[in-house]
Design a protein around this motif. Structure first.
Motif: not given
Length: 230
Positions: A190-195, A200-204
């Motif tokens: 779960q930690r990796f998926l949240e990261m 992806e949010k920052e890149e967007k």
């Protein structure tokens, strides 16, 4: 002669049975011997059948089967006995409906020579048209073949490049997760998926800011330098 031989053998058998069998068996043997003698001497009377006169069924009788009342059976009787059958030949001729059906069947299964030749020509024409259309389709596909092969190779290259990029991105994310958390992280955790979702949010967000900046530059247009004064 055969009957006399059978009677003799039967009598000898009865005498032998009488000599070696008890009284009850003797009675049974006598009964059997008498039955065999009676059967051997039976001579049935010949049946009184008039095979010379034709058999004409009575159509008004309820005992006469239905198939003997049909027109087909009347034709069979007239063909076998002729006028002695008592059947009017005019009644054997097919009705107008039956005659139309016969003519239609003959036209369908035994058409005239002109119709057969016409059908053969039409079939040959259809086969020729189908063959030409197929050859045209094959020629068109063969003309497209080089482009289809090039597109297929391009798609293979793009898929390979995309797979390579995804692998590099995955390794980059794993390295960043290891740097951020200080330990190797399971990519299914779960930690990796949240990261990954945060990155992806920052890149967007960055892509959105870059797109807005480019749009603003396009609206501003190129800056025209001032003309030099003489």
């Amino acid at each position: 002669m055969a009957a006399s031989m059978l009677c003799g053998r039967t009598a000898a058998l009865c005498r032998t049975l009488n000599a070696i069998s008890p009284p009850k068996a003797v009675l049974s043997a006598n009964f059997q011997c008498g039955f065999l003698l009676q059967t051997a001497s039976y001579n049935p009377k010949p049946l009184k059948l008039n095979l010379r006169a034709p058999y004409i069924p009575d159509k008004d009788s309820e005992k006469t089967p239905e198939w003997q009342k049909s027109a087909q059976y009347d034709r069979k009787l007239f063909g076998r006995y002729g006028s002695a059958s008592g059947i009017d030949p005019a009644s054997l001729w097919p009705s107008p409906e039956e005659l139309d059906k016969i003519i239609a069947e003959e036209k369908e299964w035994h058409p005239p020579l002109e119709v057969m030749l016409k059908n053969v020509k039409a079939k040959e024409k259809q086969e020729t048209a189908s063959r030409l259309a197929r050859e045209k389709l094959i020629a068109a596909n063969m003309a497209k073949m080089p482009k289809m092969i090039a597109d297929w190779r391009k798609g293979k290259r793009e898929a390979k490049q995309k797979l390579k990029e995804e692998k590099a991105r995955r390794e980059k994310l794993l390295a960043e997760a290891r740097e951020r958390f200080g330990v190797a992280v399971d990519p299914r955790s779960q930690r990796f998926l949240e990261m990954v979702a945060e990155i992806e949010k920052e890149e967007k967000k960055k892509r959105k800011l870059l797109k807005r900046r480019l749009r603003e530059e396009q609206l501003a247009g190129p800056v025209t330098p001032p003309a030099a004064s003489s």
